[in-house]
Design an enzyme around this catalytic site. Structure first.
Site, short mmCIF file in Angstrom:
data_model
loop_
_atom_site.label_atom_id
_atom_site.label_comp_id
_atom_site.label_asym_id
_atom_site.label_seq_id
_atom_site.Cartn_x
_atom_site.Cartn_y
_atom_site.Cartn_z
CB ILE A 586 -0.99 0.02 1.20
CG1 ILE A 586 -0.26 -0.21 2.51
CG2 ILE A 586 -2.08 -1.02 0.98
CD1 ILE A 586 -1.16 -0.08 3.72
N GLY A 587 2.16 1.08 0.03
CA GLY A 587 2.99 2.28 -0.03
C GLY A 587 4.44 1.92 0.16
N GLY A 589 8.32 3.73 1.75
CA GLY A 589 9.01 4.86 2.37
C GLY A 589 10.44 4.83 1.92
N GLY A 590 11.23 5.67 2.54
CA GLY A 590 12.63 5.73 2.17
C GLY A 590 13.35 4.42 2.46
CG PHE A 591 13.01 3.12 6.02
CD1 PHE A 591 12.03 2.31 6.57
CD2 PHE A 591 13.01 4.48 6.33
CE1 PHE A 591 11.10 2.83 7.42
CE2 PHE A 591 12.07 5.00 7.19
CZ PHE A 591 11.10 4.18 7.73
CB VAL A 594 3.77 0.53 3.71
CG1 VAL A 594 2.74 0.42 4.81
CG2 VAL A 594 4.86 1.52 4.11
CE LYS A 608 6.94 3.46 7.16
NZ LYS A 608 7.26 4.78 7.72
CG ASP A 704 10.21 14.61 5.88
OD1 ASP A 704 10.10 15.63 5.14
OD2 ASP A 704 10.29 13.46 5.43
#
Ligand SMILES: *[C@@H]1O[C@H](CO)[C@@H](O)[C@H](O)[C@H]1NC(C)=O
Ligand SMILES: *[C@@H]1O[C@H](CO)[C@@H](O)[C@H](O)[C@H]1NC(C)=O
Ligand SMILES: *[C@@H]1O[C@H](CO)[C@@H](O)[C@H](O)[C@H]1NC(C)=O
Ligand SMILES: *[C@@H]1O[C@H](CO)[C@@H](O)[C@H](O)[C@H]1NC(C)=O
Ligand SMILES: *[C@@H]1O[C@H](CO)[C@@H](O)[C@H](O)[C@H]1NC(C)=O
Ligand SMILES: *[C@@H]1O[C@H](CO)[C@@H](O)[C@H](O)[C@H]1NC(C)=O
Ligand SMILES: *[C@@H]1O[C@H](CO)[C@@H](O)[C@H](O)[C@H]1NC(C)=O
Ligand SMILES: *[C@@H]1O[C@H](CO)[C@@H](O)[C@H](O)[C@H]1NC(C)=O
Ligand SMILES: *[C@@H]1O[C@H](CO)[C@@H](O)[C@H](O)[C@H]1NC(C)=O
Length: 892
Positions: A586-587, A589-591, A594, A608, A704
Site C-alpha cells: 500500500i505504499g 518509504g525511504g527504507f 508498506v 512497514k 519532515d
C-alpha cells in the site's frame, strides 16, 4: 482475356529460360563442388549475402556460395519441392504456416543509407502436395513490395536504400495460402547509382542485354550480380564488337558488364526509330506507380573519323527535343529517366536519330523499374534495439518478426506504439509469457514507455532502478514473479506521489520479506508460543495508553516497560500471516515497502518493512519504534507493534483507510476535499503537532512534515505519521541533534535548511506551508513552463492584491467561507514568517485554527463532513509523557 493468355505465353518462355539456366547452374554447381573437394576454399564475396532458404547445407550457384537460412530466421518450416525441374538452389524452400508476418533479417556491414539490390526467388514446385500455389505479399521492411502469385519459378529484385542498420524481408499471409520463399540475395551497390529523389525503392521490371544471345548473364561477369536477360525485337538489327568497351571508365558508374555492352541493336536506317513497348505483365507492374528507365549505351561501330551517332529519346510519346545524346567509340554512357508518371498502357519508348544525322539509333542495354513508395517509417532505432535485445534474452517466439510497430496491422503482439514519426513503443504486456532470468536493463531503454506489465512470469533478481528513469511510465506490474532485493526508492517515490501504479505483490522474496525469510530458517528453533498472540496484541493496543498511564503512576517503571515492549513484539511468521504473505503493497518509504495486514477480528494494519541494507533506514527504524511505543495521541498514527527477529525489522501501524493528504489534494483525485474537511484536517494535524511539541518532554521535532505524512482514517480524521526523522531532544546544546539535515524541499524551513538546525519553529514553518497547500490545492513547488515557483512567493503576490478568491482551491468552485479563508491564510502567513521568533507556537496555531473552524461551524456550512464518526480518543492519551526516562528504560 488476350492479355492473360499472352502473359501465360511469356511466363512459359521464362520458364524455358529458367530451366536452361537451372541446368547450367547445376553443371556449374558440380564443378564448384569438385573444386571445394579439391580443397579450394571459395572466398566470401564482399557485399554479398546469399541465402538458400530451407536448406541445411551450403550450395553453390555461379560461383556464389549460398548458405543455409537458419541464421537469418527463427520461424517457418523447411520443405522440398516435389517436381524435379529446378536447380539445387530452388529445390528447398521455407514455408510459413504460422504467423501473419515472418521476416528474414539481413545485417550487412553497412546497411544504413547505402543502396542494396535485394532479390527473392520463389518456386512452389507442389512442395505441399496440394497442387495449389499460394498468393501472399512480400514486404521490404515496413512497406509492401509485391504480391507473389505463381506456380512458375519467379525472381523479383528491388533496389533500396535502408534507413536502418538491417534489412527485413517479410512474407505476409493475406489469407490465400501459406507464404514461402526459395532463395534470397543481397548485393551491395555503389553509393551513387540508382538513387531516387524521395527515397522510393526501385522494383526491377526488366533488365535487358540488347542484342546478346545465350543464357542469362550475371555474376561473375556482373560484379553486382544483376540478372541480365537477352532481348531483341524483330525490326532490330543485332550488332556486336570484339573490342572491349572502356568498362573501367568513370562514365561506367553503373558497372555494366563488358559482355552486355559489346552487343547492341540498331535499325536499318536513320529514319526508323528503335521502339519498345512492353509486354502485358510489365504494363501491369508499372501502371499503378511511377517508373524509371536506365538506358546504357556504348558506340560499338567504328564510324568515319569525326563522325558521331546522335539521337533523342522519346518516352511514352513525349519527344524531348531539348537534348540529344552523342556517343564516343567504345565509351559507355548511361541515360537515366527517373520518376516518370505512367498511366494506362505502361511505359514505352523510342530512340530516334537526331534530325539531320545519318546513323540509325543504337541501344546496348536498358533497365526499367517501378518506384515503390515507402510511406511507413520504421520504429525509432533505439526502441528497436532495446526490444530486439528483449526478444533475444527471453527467447520470445510470438509473432515478433520484422519491425515492432509498422505497419500497424502487423505490429507485434503484446505491445502498442505511438502514432509518432517514427513510431515509439509505448506499452508492453508480457504478462504470463514464461519469462525467466532477470529484468533486463533494456526495458529502461524504451524511453517512451507508459505501461509495462511483466506479471506472472518467473523473473528473478533485483528490480532495476533504471526503470524509474522512464519519465512517462505510469503502470509497472511485476506481480507473481520471484524478484529479490530492494525495491528502488525512486520507484517507490513515484508510486507514492501517484505518478506510477506499482504492483509488486506475490514476489515472496522481494525485500524486505526476503531477508526475513532467510533468517527465519535460522530462527525457526524459536517456538511460536501462542497462535492467539495477535489477539493479545489487539488487546494490548487498546490498553496501551492505559499502560503508559499506569506505568507513570506506579514505581518499577523499568521492569514494566520492558515487559510491555516484549509483549508488543511480533514474530516473523506472525507478520507473514498478518500480511497474508505480503500480498498487498500500500505504499513505500525511504527504507522499505508498506504492506496491508489484517489482525484477528478484521482489524486492518499497515506493516512497514525495513530493508537491512539501508543503514540509515535502520537508525530510523529504531528511533521510530522507540518513540511510537511511548507517544500516543488521537492525531498521531499509533504503533500496534513491531517485528524484530534477527536483523529483520518491521513496524505495525494502525491502518489509515483514507491514505494520505497528498493523494486527496492531487489533481487526479476525483473526490475534492470540501473547505470544512480541510479545516478539520488542519485542526487535527495542528493538534498532533502541538502534542509532539508541548505534550512530550523533551519536545519531539518532526522535521519532515508534509501532506504525504498526514494520514486519514476512514472518518477523515487526520493523524501525523512518519516519525522516522523525529528525534527527542533534550536541549539545543545536544550537538548530535543538529547534524543531519532532513526534510522535504518546499516544506523545509529555509532557515534550518541553511544551518542544518531544526527546532519547533521549523515544524511550524512546514505546517504553515501545509496550510497554504490545503487552502489553495496547489503543490508546495508550483511547476511552471519557464521556472518553478514556491507556493509562498505565489501566495504573497495574491495576498498583496487582496485576492483571496484566487488563493483558495478553484476546484471548490467558490464553496467556502471567505472569513475563515482569510483567517486560515493569516495563520499560514504567520507560521511562515522569515524569523523564527515571529512565528507562533503550535498551541497558539491550534487555538486560532479552532476559531477558524468555529467560524464555519457557526455558519452551518459543513455538509459533506461527518463529525459523528470522529473518535475523540482517550483523554488519557493526552497526558504528557517523560520520554527521557522511557528511552532510558528501553535502552537497558
Ligand atoms: C570477331 O572475331 C572473329 C574471330 O576472331 C571474327 O570472325 C569476327 O569477324 C570478328 N567480328 C567483328 C565484328 O569484328
Ligand atoms: C529506310 O528504310 C525504310 C524501310 O526499309 C525505307 O522505306 C526507307 O526508304 C529508308 N530510308 C532511307 C533514308 O534510306
Ligand atoms: C506509348 O505510351 C503512350 C502514352 O502512354 C501511348 O499513347 C502510346 O500508345 C504508347 N505506344 C505504344 C506503342 O504502346
Ligand atoms: C528533356 O531534357 C531536359 C534536359 O536534359 C530534361 O531536363 C527533361 O527532364 C527532359 N524531358 C523528358 C520528358 O525526359
Ligand atoms: C494496446 O491498446 C489496446 C487498445 O487500446 C488495448 O486493448 C491493449 O491492451 C493494449 N496493449 C498493451 C500491450 O498495452
Ligand atoms: C496484460 O495482458 C493480460 C492478459 O493477457 C491482462 O490481464 C492485463 O490486464 C494486461 N495488462 C495491461 C497493463 O494491460
Ligand atoms: C508457458 O509454458 C507452459 C508450459 O511449458 C505452456 O503450456 C504455455 O503455453 C507457455 N506460455 C507461453 C505464453 O509461452
Ligand atoms: C512523455 O510524454 C509527453 C507527453 O505526452 C511527451 O511530450 C514526451 O515526449 C514523452 N517522453 C518520451 C521520452 O517519450
Ligand atoms: C524463487 O526462487 C527460489 C530461489 O531461486 C526458489 O527456490 C523458489 O522455488 C522460487 N519460487 C518460485 C515461486 O518460483
Amino acid at each position: 482475356m488476350d492479355g492473360a493468355t499472352d502473359s501465360v505465353l511469356i511466363l512459359k518462355l521464362w520458364l524455358f529460360l529458367v530451366l536452361t539456366i537451372a541446368i547450367l547452374g547445376n553443371s556449374k554447381l558440380d564443378h564448384a563442388k569438385v573444386n571445394q573437394h579439391a580443397g579450394r576454399k571459395l572466398a566470401e564475396i564482399p557485399g554479398f549475402i546469399s541465402i538458400d532458404c530451407g536448406s541445411t547445407e551450403d550450395s553453390i550457384e555461379n560461383g556464389i556460395t549460398y548458405v543455409s537460412d537458419k541464421e537469418f530466421i527463427d520461424t517457418g518450416i523447411t520443405e522440398s519441392t516435389v517436381s524435379g525441374y529446378s536447380g539445387q538452389l530452388l529445390k528447398t524452400l521455407r514455408s510459413f504456416p504460422q504467423g501473419k508476418r515472418n521476416c528474414y533479417t539481413l545485417r550487412p556491414d553497412q546497411a544504413k543509407n547505402n543502396p542494396y539490390l535485394i532479390r527473392a526467388r520463389f518456386l512452389y514446385g507442389n512442395y505441399d502436395g496440394k497442387n495449389q500455389y499460394p498468393t501472399f505479399d512480400l514486404h521490404l521492411g515496413v512497406n509492401k513490395w509485391i504480391t507473389v502469385k505463381t506456380d512458375l519459378p519467379l525472381t523479383r529484385g528491388i533496389i533500396h536504400v535502408p534507413t536502418t542498420d538491417f534489412i527485413d524481408v517479410c512474407l505476409v499471409n493475406i489469407g490465400h495460402g501459406v507464404p514461402f520463399i526459395s532463395a534470397l540475395d543481397l548485393r551491395r551497390l555503389e553509393n551513387s547509382i540508382y538513387r531516387t529523389e524521395s527515397g522510393e525503392a526501385l522494383a526491377s521490371i526488366r533488365r535487358y542485354d540488347v542484342g546478346g544471345s545465350g543464357p542469362m548473364m550475371r555474376y561473375p561477369e556482373d560484379v553486382y550480380d544483376r540478372f541480365w536477360w537477352h532481348f531483341s525485337s524483330k525490326d532490330w538489327i543485332q550488332i556486336a564488337t570484339n573490342e572491349s568497351t572502356y568498362t573501367q571508365s568513370s562514365d561506367n558508374a553503373y558497372k555494366i558488364p563488358d559482355v552486355v555492352l559489346m552487343t547492341a541493336a540498331k535499325t536499318r536506317n536513320a529514319s526508323i526509330p528503335l521502339s519498345y513497348s512492353p509486354a502485358d505483365e510489365t504494363r501491369e507492374q508499372c501502371s499503378n506507380s511511377k517508373c524509371s528507365v536506365y538506358f546504357h549505351f556504348s558506340e560499338i561501330e567504328k564510324l568515319e573519323p569525326g563522325q558521331k551517332r546522335e539521337f533523342t529519346i522519346n518516352l511514352n510519346g513525349e519527344t524531348n527535343l531539348t537534348e540529344s545524346v552523342k556517343l564516343d567509340y567504345l565509351n559507355p554512357q548511361t541515360i537515366a529517366r527517373t520518376s516518370l508518371p505512367v498511366r494506362g498502357m505502361g511505359l514505352n519508348f523510342s530512340i530516334n536519330a537526331a534530325e539531320g544525322t545519318q546513323f540509325p539509333p543504337i541501344l546496348n542495354a536498358f533497365e526499367t523499374f517501378a518506384l515503390i513508395e515507402q510511406p511507413n517509417q520504421p520504429t525509432a532505432a533505439d526502441d528497436v534495439e532495446a526490444i530486439m535485445e528483449i526478444k533475444k534474452l527471453y527467447r520470445m517466439t510470438r509473432n515478433w518478426q520484422g519491425d515492432p510497430c509498422a505497419p500497424s496491422e502487423y505490429s507485434w503482439d503484446g505491445l502498442n506504439c505511438s502514432n509518432d514519426n517514427p513510431p515509439r513503443i509505448i506499452s508492453l504486456n508480457l504478462s504470463s509469457s514464461n519469462l525467466t532470468g532477470e529484468i533486463s536493463a533494456s526495458f529502461s531503454s524504451l524511453q517512451a514507455m507508459q505501461s509495462l506489465d511483466l506479471s506472472y512470469n518467473d523473473l528473478t533478481g533485483p528490480l532495476p532502478e533504471l526503470l524509474a528513469q522512464l519519465q512517462n511510465l505510469s503502470t509497472l506490474d511485476l506481480r507473481g514473479n520471484n524478484l529479490t532485493g530492494i525495491v528502488p526508492d525512486a520507484l517507490l517515490e513515484k508510486s507514492r506521489v501517484g505518478k506510477l501504479m506499482l504492483r509488486l505483490d506475490e514476489n515472496p522474496d522481494l525485500c524486505p520479506p526476503a531477508s526475513c525469510k532467510r533468517r527465519k530458517k535460522k530462527d525457526s528453533v524459536i517456538p511460536i508460543v501462542a497462535s492467539s498472540i495477535a489477539t493479545v496484541l489487539v488487546l494490548l493496543l487498546i490498553f496501551s495508553a492505559l499502560a503508559i498511564y499506569r506505568r507513570k503512576r506506579q514505581g518499577g517503571m523499568v521492569a514494566k516497560s520492558n515487559i510491555k515492549m516484549k509483549s508488543r513484539q511480533y514474530s516473523y511468521s506472525e507478520v507473514v500471516s498478518i500480511t497474508n504473505d505480503f500480498k498487498t503493497i500500500i505504499g513505500g518509504g525511504g527504507f522499505g515497502n508498506v504492506y496491508l495486514g489484517t489482525l484477528e477480528e478484521d482489524t486492518k494494519v499497515a506493516v512497514k518493512f525495513l530493508c537491512p541494507s539501508s543503514n540509515q533506514g535502520y537508525k530510523e527504524f529504531q528511533a521510530e519504534a522507540q518513540l511510537l511505543t511511548i507517544v500516543h495521541h488521537q492525531n498521531l498514527v499509533s504503533l500496534v507493534g513491531y517485528c524484530d527477529e534477527g536483523g529483520n525489522k518491521a513496524l505495525i501501524y494502525e491502518y489509515m483507510a483514507n491514505g494520505n493528504l497528498l493523494q486527496h489534494l492531487s489533481g487526479t483525485n476525483a473526490n475534492i476535499l470540501s473547505w470544512n474537511e480541510r479545516l478539520h484536517i488542519a485542526v487535527d494535524a495542528a493538534h498532533g503537532l502541538e502534542y509532539l511539541h508541548n505534550g512530550c518532554k523533551p519536545s519531539i521535532i518532526h522535521r519532515d512534515l508534509k501532506p504525504s505524512n498526514i494520514l486519514l482514517t476512514d472518518h477523515m480524521q487526520a493523524k501525523i505519521a512518519d516519525f522516522g526523522l523525529s528525534r527527542a531532544f533534550s536541549t539545543d546544546s545536544d550537538s548530535h541533534v543538529s547534524t543531519r539535515p532532513a526534510g522535504t524541499i518546499g516544506y523545509l524551513d529555509p532557515r534550518s535548511h541553511a544551518t542544518g538546525n531544526a527546532d519547533k519553529k521549523s515544524d511550524v514553518y512546514s505546517f504553515g506551508i501545509i496550510l497554504f497547500v490545503l487552502i489553495s490545492g496547489r503543490p508546495a513547488i508550483i511547476r511552471g513552463s519557464m521556472e518553478d515557483t514556491h507556493i509562498l512567493d505565489w501566495v504573497i503576490t495574491m495576498i498583496e492584491r487582496g485576492d483571496i478568491q484566487n488563493i483558495v482551491d478553484p476546484r471548490l468552485e467558490g464553496e467556502f467561507n471567505t472569513n475563515s479563508a482569510w483567517k486560515a491564510a493569516e495563520i499560514a502567513m504567520s507560521c511562515t514568517l522569515p524569523t523564527a521568533i515571529q512565528r507562533p507556537d503550535m498551541s497558539q496555531v491550534l487555538i486560532e485554527l479552532k476559531e477558524c473552524l468555529d467560524l464555519v461551524m457557526a455558519h452551518g456550512r459543513s455538509q459533506r463532513f461527518n463529525t459523528e464518526g470522529r473518535t475523540l480518543g482517550l483523554s488519557l492519551e493526552e497526558i504528557p509523557v517523560d520520554l527521557e526516562s522511557d528511552i532510558a528504560a528501553l535502552a537497558r
